[in-house]
Design an enzyme around this catalytic site. Structure first.
Site, PDB file in Angstrom:
ATOM      1  N   ASP A  51      41.306  42.485  33.453  1.00  0.00           N
ATOM      2  CA  ASP A  51      40.584  41.929  34.584  1.00  0.00           C
ATOM      3  C   ASP A  51      39.660  40.825  34.059  1.00  0.00           C
ATOM      4  O   ASP A  51      39.384  40.764  32.851  1.00  0.00           O
ATOM      5  CB  ASP A  51      39.789  43.050  35.250  1.00  0.00           C
ATOM      6  CG  ASP A  51      38.985  42.566  36.429  1.00  0.00           C
ATOM      7  OD1 ASP A  51      39.496  41.748  37.205  1.00  0.00           O
ATOM      8  OD2 ASP A  51      37.824  42.997  36.559  1.00  0.00           O
TER       9      ASP A  51
ATOM     10  N   ASP B 126      36.469  39.162  36.133  1.00  0.00           N
ATOM     11  CA  ASP B 126      35.079  39.357  36.557  1.00  0.00           C
ATOM     12  C   ASP B 126      34.685  40.828  36.415  1.00  0.00           C
ATOM     13  O   ASP B 126      35.367  41.719  36.934  1.00  0.00           O
ATOM     14  CB  ASP B 126      34.903  38.931  38.012  1.00  0.00           C
ATOM     15  CG  ASP B 126      35.330  37.485  38.239  1.00  0.00           C
ATOM     16  OD1 ASP B 126      35.613  36.801  37.241  1.00  0.00           O
ATOM     17  OD2 ASP B 126      35.382  37.058  39.403  1.00  0.00           O
TER      18      ASP B 126
END
Length: 386
Positions: free
Chosen positions: A8, A10
């Site tokens: 991922d 953020d």
């Protein structure tokens, strides 16, 4: 097969913006502590490819225009690339939760090319992310999860989307998928390093019982017992100077002579090296020159798949320590044949001990250079394979 870290962005690589969940300006970019150094070590020492998978809600709408996003996103990638952290591919979904897109995490639409490709080892891959949707993505693609959270309670402060998924999930299955819970990237690296693949190879004949374990990208740790003192010492030099972790245990018919033990060690060591080495993305060639007092040794190695030994060394003693000098050629010949590599060895000097010890050290340094990752995942061959 290649393992993948599905990352991922953020909340995982950079810190989440909890106000509007948009990173649309330079001021909002704050990297997690030690994420850059840890990802750099992962790529250098471990056998993973990096794939970014990110939900960017409403990207392309008036509230989140793409021109702002891509400038910031490319800036983040540029910082990572400056430290040789390069992603194999990047997958970004722009949808909102209510659109129920098959590409939105935890759905797997963006990742199908990895799931049905026998080049990838999905079972031993990981999804690393800060949301429950990242954990569920790991479940849906059949791999493991490392869950990042800023606080110790991983079930507090869920988004509405996470609350929905959590209420409809089997909690026992989730706990099995999650192998590590931490927001410390150094701990993530240490965990992945600890579980890195090691191979134990055995070769049993009526003459010897050989057991070797090897970690090509190790720390130079060793435990070697061949029953031949000086041969132990030379094998230790390979570990120390290549940084490979090597454990060798041999029970051989040394009461007859040293031939079978040294030959079978070379065969087994070459076999395990060949089986363990992923040749995609390595430098392939290694070359080194080492002086040792009056001696000068040179070793050149090509891990291209051809098996050939060029040996330009003359000894003027029958034995060095408790090893017949004729067996040194035989060891490297056995390794070359089993590891399927081309080796050129040349040494000159007066002191025979210095001569052979510098050869083993030089051999180790050449291997270290040849197995180094080049971070491009290119195969240095016009044939496309090694």
């Amino acid at each position: 097969m290649k393992k993948i870290l599905f990352l991922d962005r953020d909340g995982t690589i950079i810190k989440e913006n909890n106000k509007d969940y948009q990173i649309d300006s330079i001021e909002k970019i704050h990297f997690h502590k030690k994420v850059i150094s840890s990802l750099s070590k992962i790529l250098k020492k471990l056998d993973y490819e990096l794939v970014m998978v990110s939900n960017q809600d409403g990207l392309g709408t008036n509230k989140f225009p793409e021109d702002k996003f891509w400038v910031i996103h490319n800036h983040i990638l540029g910082i990572l690339k400056s430290e040789e952290i390069i992603f194999k591919s990047i997958h970004i979904d722009k949808s909102f939760q209510n659109e129920k897109s098959n590409n939105r995490k935890p759905n797997i639409g963006m990742l199908s090319k990895y799931l049905y490709n026998n080049k990838y080892n999905i079972n031993d891959s990981f999804v690393i992310g800060d949301r429950l949707t990242d954990v569920l993505l790991a479940k849906n693609i059949g791999c493991k999860s490392i869950w990042i959270k800023e606080n110790n309670d991983h079930y507090k402060n869920f988004t509405e989307e996470e609350k929905f998924y959590y209420s409809n999930s089997d909690k026992k299955i989730l706990e099995k998928i999650i192998k590590l819970k931490t927001n410390n990237w150094e701990k993530i690296y240490q965990y992945l390093y600890k579980i890195r693949n090691k191979l134990i190879y055995k070769r049993i004949t009526s003459e010897t019982n050989v057991e070797i374990s090897l970690d090509i990208y190790g720390n130079g740790q060793y435990h070697i017992n061949t029953g031949i003192g000086f041969f132990n010492h030379l094998l230790e030099q390979i570990s120390v100077h290549s940084l490979m972790d090597i454990n060798i245990k041999i029970i051989g018919d040394n009461h007859i002579d040293e031939h079978h033990t040294i030959e079978d060690c070379g065969i087994t060591f070459g076999n395990i090296f060949n089986k363990l080495l992923c040749k995609k993305g390595i430098e392939r060639y290694g070359f080194y020159i080492i002086p040792m007092d009056d001696c000068l040794s040179q070793v050149v190695i090509d891990l291209g798949g051809r098996e050939q030994l060029s040996w330009k060394v003359k000894f003027h003693r029958e034995k060095i320590g408790d090893v017949p000098t004729e067996m040194f050629y035989h060891f490297f010949k056995s390794f070359s044949s089993s590891a399927k590599c081309n080796i050129y060895i040349h040494s000159i000097g007066i002191n025979e001990h210095h001569k052979i010890e510098s050869i083993f050290k030089c051999f180790a340094r050449a291997i270290k250079m040849a197995v180094k990752k080049n971070y491009t995942n290119k195969v240095f061959s016009s044939k496309g394979l090694l």
